[in-house]
Every structure is written in structure tokens, then in C-alpha cells.
Design a protein around this motif. Structure first.
Motif, mmCIF file in Angstrom:
data_model
loop_
_atom_site.group_PDB
_atom_site.id
_atom_site.type_symbol
_atom_site.label_atom_id
_atom_site.label_comp_id
_atom_site.label_asym_id
_atom_site.label_seq_id
_atom_site.Cartn_x
_atom_site.Cartn_y
_atom_site.Cartn_z
ATOM 1 N N THR A 183 2.581 6.577 6.776
ATOM 2 C CA THR A 183 3.460 6.230 7.894
ATOM 3 C C THR A 183 4.785 5.689 7.371
ATOM 4 O O THR A 183 5.862 6.032 7.880
ATOM 5 C CB THR A 183 2.792 5.175 8.796
ATOM 6 O OG1 THR A 183 1.534 5.676 9.246
ATOM 7 C CG2 THR A 183 3.670 4.866 10.000
ATOM 8 N N TYR A 184 4.688 4.849 6.328
ATOM 9 C CA TYR A 184 5.913 4.301 5.730
ATOM 10 C C TYR A 184 6.771 5.420 5.157
ATOM 11 O O TYR A 184 7.980 5.480 5.396
ATOM 12 C CB TYR A 184 5.556 3.298 4.638
ATOM 13 C CG TYR A 184 6.750 2.856 3.800
ATOM 14 C CD1 TYR A 184 7.729 2.031 4.339
ATOM 15 C CD2 TYR A 184 6.888 3.289 2.475
ATOM 16 C CE1 TYR A 184 8.822 1.639 3.579
ATOM 17 C CE2 TYR A 184 7.980 2.899 1.714
ATOM 18 C CZ TYR A 184 8.948 2.071 2.265
ATOM 19 O OH TYR A 184 10.030 1.700 1.523
ATOM 20 N N PHE A 185 6.163 6.336 4.426
ATOM 21 C CA PHE A 185 6.938 7.406 3.790
ATOM 22 C C PHE A 185 7.474 8.399 4.807
ATOM 23 O O PHE A 185 8.578 8.926 4.640
ATOM 24 C CB PHE A 185 6.102 8.092 2.713
ATOM 25 C CG PHE A 185 5.995 7.272 1.464
ATOM 26 C CD1 PHE A 185 6.951 7.365 0.471
ATOM 27 C CD2 PHE A 185 4.966 6.353 1.309
ATOM 28 C CE1 PHE A 185 6.883 6.578 -0.672
ATOM 29 C CE2 PHE A 185 4.879 5.567 0.169
ATOM 30 C CZ PHE A 185 5.849 5.671 -0.821
ATOM 31 N N ASP A 186 6.735 8.644 5.871
ATOM 32 C CA ASP A 186 7.261 9.496 6.944
ATOM 33 C C ASP A 186 8.518 8.875 7.540
ATOM 34 O O ASP A 186 9.485 9.582 7.855
ATOM 35 C CB ASP A 186 6.208 9.693 8.035
ATOM 36 C CG ASP A 186 5.047 10.570 7.590
ATOM 37 O OD1 ASP A 186 5.217 11.283 6.574
ATOM 38 O OD2 ASP A 186 3.984 10.526 8.239
ATOM 39 N N THR A 187 8.502 7.556 7.666
ATOM 40 C CA THR A 187 9.674 6.849 8.200
ATOM 41 C C THR A 187 10.855 6.961 7.243
ATOM 42 O O THR A 187 11.996 7.172 7.669
ATOM 43 C CB THR A 187 9.335 5.358 8.426
ATOM 44 O OG1 THR A 187 8.197 5.257 9.281
ATOM 45 C CG2 THR A 187 10.518 4.624 9.061
ATOM 46 N N GLY A 211 11.557 8.149 -7.545
ATOM 47 C CA GLY A 211 10.491 8.754 -8.333
ATOM 48 C C GLY A 211 9.275 7.853 -8.436
ATOM 49 O O GLY A 211 8.129 8.317 -8.341
ATOM 50 N N LEU A 212 9.515 6.552 -8.635
ATOM 51 C CA LEU A 212 8.416 5.585 -8.719
ATOM 52 C C LEU A 212 7.641 5.535 -7.411
ATOM 53 O O LEU A 212 6.398 5.623 -7.398
ATOM 54 C CB LEU A 212 8.974 4.200 -9.066
ATOM 55 C CG LEU A 212 7.977 3.042 -9.066
ATOM 56 C CD1 LEU A 212 6.888 3.255 -10.113
ATOM 57 C CD2 LEU A 212 8.701 1.715 -9.294
ATOM 58 N N TYR A 213 8.341 5.376 -6.289
ATOM 59 C CA TYR A 213 7.688 5.335 -4.978
ATOM 60 C C TYR A 213 6.878 6.613 -4.738
ATOM 61 O O TYR A 213 5.755 6.570 -4.215
ATOM 62 C CB TYR A 213 8.731 5.199 -3.870
ATOM 63 C CG TYR A 213 9.288 3.803 -3.637
ATOM 64 C CD1 TYR A 213 9.237 2.821 -4.628
ATOM 65 C CD2 TYR A 213 9.901 3.476 -2.430
ATOM 66 C CE1 TYR A 213 9.774 1.559 -4.408
ATOM 67 C CE2 TYR A 213 10.430 2.213 -2.201
ATOM 68 C CZ TYR A 213 10.373 1.256 -3.194
ATOM 69 O OH TYR A 213 10.906 0.007 -2.980
ATOM 70 N N SER A 214 7.455 7.768 -5.107
ATOM 71 C CA SER A 214 6.783 9.052 -4.852
ATOM 72 C C SER A 214 5.478 9.154 -5.623
ATOM 73 O O SER A 214 4.459 9.598 -5.091
ATOM 74 C CB SER A 214 7.708 10.213 -5.231
ATOM 75 O OG SER A 214 8.836 10.248 -4.383
ATOM 76 N N LYS A 264 -2.443 0.788 -4.259
ATOM 77 C CA LYS A 264 -2.080 -0.526 -3.740
ATOM 78 C C LYS A 264 -1.731 -1.394 -4.942
ATOM 79 O O LYS A 264 -2.539 -1.519 -5.868
ATOM 80 C CB LYS A 264 -3.244 -1.146 -2.964
ATOM 81 C CG LYS A 264 -3.640 -0.365 -1.714
ATOM 82 C CD LYS A 264 -4.845 -1.003 -1.037
ATOM 83 C CE LYS A 264 -5.262 -0.188 0.178
ATOM 84 N NZ LYS A 264 -6.484 -0.743 0.821
ATOM 85 N N VAL A 265 -0.533 -1.975 -4.924
ATOM 86 C CA VAL A 265 -0.099 -2.736 -6.091
ATOM 87 C C VAL A 265 0.429 -4.111 -5.687
ATOM 88 O O VAL A 265 0.884 -4.319 -4.560
ATOM 89 C CB VAL A 265 1.009 -1.997 -6.890
ATOM 90 C CG1 VAL A 265 0.544 -0.612 -7.309
ATOM 91 C CG2 VAL A 265 2.303 -1.903 -6.096
ATOM 92 N N ASP A 307 0.852 -1.184 0.000
ATOM 93 C CA ASP A 307 0.000 0.000 0.000
ATOM 94 C C ASP A 307 0.892 1.240 0.000
ATOM 95 O O ASP A 307 1.386 1.667 1.045
ATOM 96 C CB ASP A 307 -0.919 -0.012 1.222
ATOM 97 C CG ASP A 307 -1.864 1.178 1.256
ATOM 98 O OD1 ASP A 307 -1.833 1.987 0.299
ATOM 99 O OD2 ASP A 307 -2.622 1.304 2.237
ATOM 100 N N PHE A 308 1.096 1.836 -1.168
ATOM 101 C CA PHE A 308 1.931 3.025 -1.261
ATOM 102 C C PHE A 308 1.225 4.271 -0.748
ATOM 103 O O PHE A 308 1.833 5.342 -0.680
ATOM 104 C CB PHE A 308 2.391 3.224 -2.711
ATOM 105 C CG PHE A 308 3.506 2.302 -3.104
ATOM 106 C CD1 PHE A 308 4.827 2.629 -2.856
ATOM 107 C CD2 PHE A 308 3.226 1.084 -3.715
ATOM 108 C CE1 PHE A 308 5.856 1.777 -3.210
ATOM 109 C CE2 PHE A 308 4.245 0.214 -4.078
ATOM 110 C CZ PHE A 308 5.569 0.568 -3.822
ATOM 111 N N GLY A 309 -0.041 4.132 -0.384
ATOM 112 C CA GLY A 309 -0.753 5.234 0.252
ATOM 113 C C GLY A 309 -0.484 5.324 1.739
ATOM 114 O O GLY A 309 -0.988 6.222 2.417
ATOM 115 N N ASP A 310 0.329 4.417 2.245
ATOM 116 C CA ASP A 310 0.644 4.388 3.677
ATOM 117 C C ASP A 310 1.646 5.498 3.998
ATOM 118 O O ASP A 310 2.852 5.322 3.843
ATOM 119 C CB ASP A 310 1.225 3.015 4.043
ATOM 120 C CG ASP A 310 1.582 2.912 5.521
ATOM 121 O OD1 ASP A 310 1.302 3.858 6.273
ATOM 122 O OD2 ASP A 310 2.170 1.879 5.905
#
Length: 447
Positions: free
Chosen positions: A375-379, A414-417, A425-426, A370-373
Motif C-alpha cells: 500500500t505504501y509503495f502503491d502510494t 534502489g534500497l527501498y525497492s 521488516k527492519v 514494514d517494506f512489504g507494505d
């Protein structure tokens, strides 16, 4: 939008533009600290905004590698304050365009004809203007076309621009000279490739053909007879850039479909083709309400050497990290650990890079992600900020990491962003050998 009638092309003229930007930045600092004497609580927000505006104005007039640097920096939220990100993001598709007479002059140079003599219809007003070139609409034989026109002088100024910009980059990004020099050759070679539209034409046609069977991807047809070293003609693709697409409030299903197409596109390029569209910023993709994704601009393609590929991706299978000897060998191969390191330094950097790999490789350790998470990106961003303050890295005698990792890391960032902005979700498809024992067991139990 205001057009630009002249681009500085001589080394002196371009250097003067960088110097003017540096002087303005210096003046902004003086102004900021003068105000801070009167108001000790004053933050740096206004300073960042003033600096970002002045630097972007200078770079947008120079075009080329100078503006390309701004574009690259706009993708990295962990390096620059928000004011720079917002301002530099404009370089992705909304820089000031060239005036009509300059466009006609370019066509006369490379075709000996005006655009009106080549196409049935040609719109002199550019619809998009970015770092290396701008895009016009045209029509020929009943087909609507996109014609990419390169800014004059861009190709000839890459090397000198990078040398001139280096002091500004060191000051702005708080990097030391050895870090900049370490990767300058890689950046320079890629920027020179981006100015070669004949090379881009060849790569565009090859990668488009190879990836044509991937679901929900759409590629334009390219026209060699209407292209040259500085002008590129292809079919016009309709669609929205990411920011405008999100304003249409697409459903989660459509977001996921586009996100899946993005993931599968990059998975296939990297692991099957061993060359990758290494410029995954929103300006290079067109998103559609039906969940299809148009892919444009193959100017920046990173060819992945086998030695780098074999070592880099072995780390993505977390089984490798359980084997200390294998991990240390890969860290040396990838130049994360260097011969000058003491045993203490080796242990420190090995632990640091293991943590980084586990964090950034997390999407590969699951079947779906879930790339909308947020919390993961804040980390991730917090880890990047902490990394920038690690004294051992700051004081290290060498810059760490293979230069080949520069564009591969940038590609994944860039892909993650984009996937994060899509809240997609992929299914994280990957080669079989990248599936860890733990994940394989989960998959068997789920099946």
C-alpha cells in the motif's frame, strides 16, 4: 549464451547504433498506429514490448554508458512501462558477454600476459555480463576468484554516448532538454569513475574495511597485484541474486535479516562515511540462505558534500517541516525553490515538496518499517505519476533540485525497492539528530 566478438568503439559506429535504434522505434510506432486503425481497442503493450526489445538489443551491443542507462532505468518503475523494466533489468547481470579472444586481448594489453599465465585456472566463459564489464571465475593458490573485465572502448565513449543518447532519452522518457542537461555532468562524472577500476579497487577496500563490523555483511578480499585500470580481481562470493533468492522461498526471518543488513549498510555509509555505494540494484548483492549478504561492485560511489548532506537530511527529521522559515531556507539551498519563482510559485512548490518529503521519509519517522507494505509503495508510485503530470513542473523555466540529489535519491529508491521485494521488516536505525520529537516520545513511552 551467445558471445559478442566486436564492440563498436568509434563515435561514428556507436552513433549509427543509436540511429538504428531510433529508426526501429519509429517503425514500431508506424506499425502500431497502422494496426490501431484496424483495431481501435488495441493497447500499447505490443508497442512497448517491440520498442523495449529493439532498444535493449542496440544498447547491449554498445555496452558501457548506453547499457548503464538501461540498467538505471530498470530500477525506476514510475518512469517506464513494464515491458521496458523487464527487458532493461537484464542489463544488471545478463548482457551478451565478450568472446574469449577479446578477453585475452585485454589481458595482454594490461598485463602483457594471457589470463592462463596469470591464474592457475581461468574460465573463459563469463558467468555474469553487465553494463561496464563481465565477470569470470578463476583460481590461484587454492582460492576461487572473481575477475571483472571491462569492455574495450567503454571509458573512451562515455561522453560521446551521453550526447548521442540524449535525443533518444528525451523522446523515450518525455523529458525536456533542460532537465537532461541539468544532471548530465553528474551522470557523466559517475560513469567515468565506474570505468576506473583502480579507483574502484581503492574504494572497495576502504568501504569494505569500514563496514566489516556490520552484522550479516560479507565482503570479498581484493587483490591489487592481480588488478589494473581495466581488470579487477577479488575473492569469489557465493550467493543468489535477489530474483533467484526469492525462488528459494526464504523464511520471513531470513528476509528480515538480510533487509536489516541492507538498511544498516546504507545507514552507516551515508551518515558515518559520507560516501555511499550508489548503485543498489540486485546485481550488486548476493543473498544467502543463512541470512548473510555479500556486497560487490563499488564502481559507483557518491561522495556526499557536507553542505548537501546537512540540508538534505535536516528535512528527514520532520520537526524541520514545522518551521516554515527553516524549511524555505533549505528548499532554496537544495534548489527546490529558485530565485526566479514568484511568491505564488514558491508557495506551490514548497507545499509539493513537503508532501514528497513526508511520503518518502516515512521509514525514518518510525522505529521499524514494514517494506512489504505494498500500500505504501502503491502510494509512492501514484505520487510519482502525479508528479510527472504537474503542469507547474512541466512549464517551470528551470530543472529543480541539486545535482547531488540525483544519486542519493537513486540510492534510496534502489534500497527501498529491494527491501520491498524482500518484504522485509527492519529497524530503521538513524543518527540521533534525525529522530523527531514525536518519534523520540514514542520511543520513551515504549521503553
Amino acid at each position: 549464451m551467445k558471445t559478442q566478438n566486436h564492440i563498436p568503439t568509434s563515435k561514428v559506429a556507436r552513433a549509427s547504433q543509436f540511429v538504428k535504434a531510433g529508426v526501429k522505434v519509429g517503425g514500431n510506432y508506424l506499425k502500431h498506429y497502422g494496426k490501431k486503425l484496424l483495431d481501435p481497442e488495441l493497447t500499447k503493450e505490443e508497442l512497448h514490448q517491440d520498442n523495449a526489445t529493439d532498444i535493449y538489443k542496440a544498447l547491449s551491443e554498445l555496452k558501457g554508458s548506453a547499457l548503464k542507462m538501461a540498467q538505471m532505468l530498470s530500477m525506476d518503475r514510475s518512469i517506464l512501462p513494464r515491458a521496458y523494466i523487464d527487458q532493461f533489468a537484464m542489463s544488471q547481470y545478463s548482457a551478451p558477454p565478450l568472446s574469449g579472444p577479446l578477453v585475452v586481448k585485454l589481458f595482454r594489453t594490461y598485463f602483457g600476459k594471457t589470463p592462463q599465465q596469470i591464474y592457475d585456472q581461468f574460465d573463459m566463459n563469463a558467468v555474469n555480463a553487465a553494463s561496464i564489464g563481465q565477470v569470470h571465475q578463476a583460481w590461484k593458490d587454492g582460492k576461487k576468484l572473481a575477475v571483472k573485465v571491462q569492455y574495450p572502448g567503454v571509458a573512451d565513449s562515455v561522453s560521446s554516448d551521453l550526447r548521442i543518447a540524449k535525443p533518444l532519452a528525451i523522446r523515450l522518457l518525455n523529458l525536456n532538454e533542460k532537465d537532461i542537461n541539468r544532471y548530465m555532468g553528474e551522470v557523466e562524472s559517475k560513469l567515468l569513475e565506474e570505468t576506473d577500476y583502480e579507483l574502484e579497487l581503492t574504494r572497495s577496500m576502504y568501504i569494505s574495511e569500514q563496514c566489516a563490523s556490520i552484522p550479516n555483511l560479507v565482503f570479498p578480499t581484493y587483490y591489487p597485484d592481480l588488478s589494473s585500470k581495466r581488470i579487477l580481481t577479488m575473492d569469489w562470493l557465493d550467493g543468489f541474486h535477489l530474483k533467484d533468492f526469492l525462488k528459494t522461498n526464504p523464511s520471513p526471518e531470513i528476509r528480515d535479516r538480510i533487509g536489516q543488513a541492507l538498511w544498516d549498510f546504507y545507514n552507516y555509509q551515508i551518515h558515518d562515511l559520507r560516501q555511499v555505494h550508489a548503485d543498489p540494484h540486485p546485481g550488486n548483492f548476493l543473498m544467502r540462505p543463512d541470512g548473510t549478504l555479500g556486497v560487490i561492485d563499488f564502481g559507483c560511489v557518491k561522495v556526499i558534500p557536507d553542505f548537501f548532506y546537512d540540508n538534505y537530511f535536516r528535512l528527514i527529521n520532520f520537526d524541520t517541516l514545522d518551521d516554515d522559515r527553516a524549511t524555505m531556507e533549505i528548499f532554496r539551498n537544495l534548489e527546490f525553490i529558485v530565485p526566479e519563482d514568484s511568491p505564488k510559485e514558491q508557495a506551490f512548490f514548497a507545499d509539493l515538496f513537503k508532501k514528497m518529503i513526508v511520503l518518502l521519509g516515512k521509514p525514518f519517522a518510525t522505529q521499524t518499517f514494514d517494506f512489504g507494505d505494498n500500500t505504501y509503495f502503491d502510494t509512492v508510485y501514484a505520487f510519482a505519476e502525479d508528479l510527472a503530470n504537474v503542469e507547474e513542473l512541466k512549464n517551470s523555466k528551470v530543472a529543480r533540485g541539486s545535482q547531488h540529489g540525483l544519486y542519493i535519491n537513486r540510492t534510496y529508491f534502489g534500497l527501498y525497492s529491494m527491501l520491498n521485494e524482500l518484504k522485509a521488516k527492519v529497524v530503521t536505525h538513524k543518527p540521533d539528530w534525525l529522530i523527531s520529537r514525536r518519534l523520540r516520545l514514542e520511543m520513551q513511552n515504549a521503553g
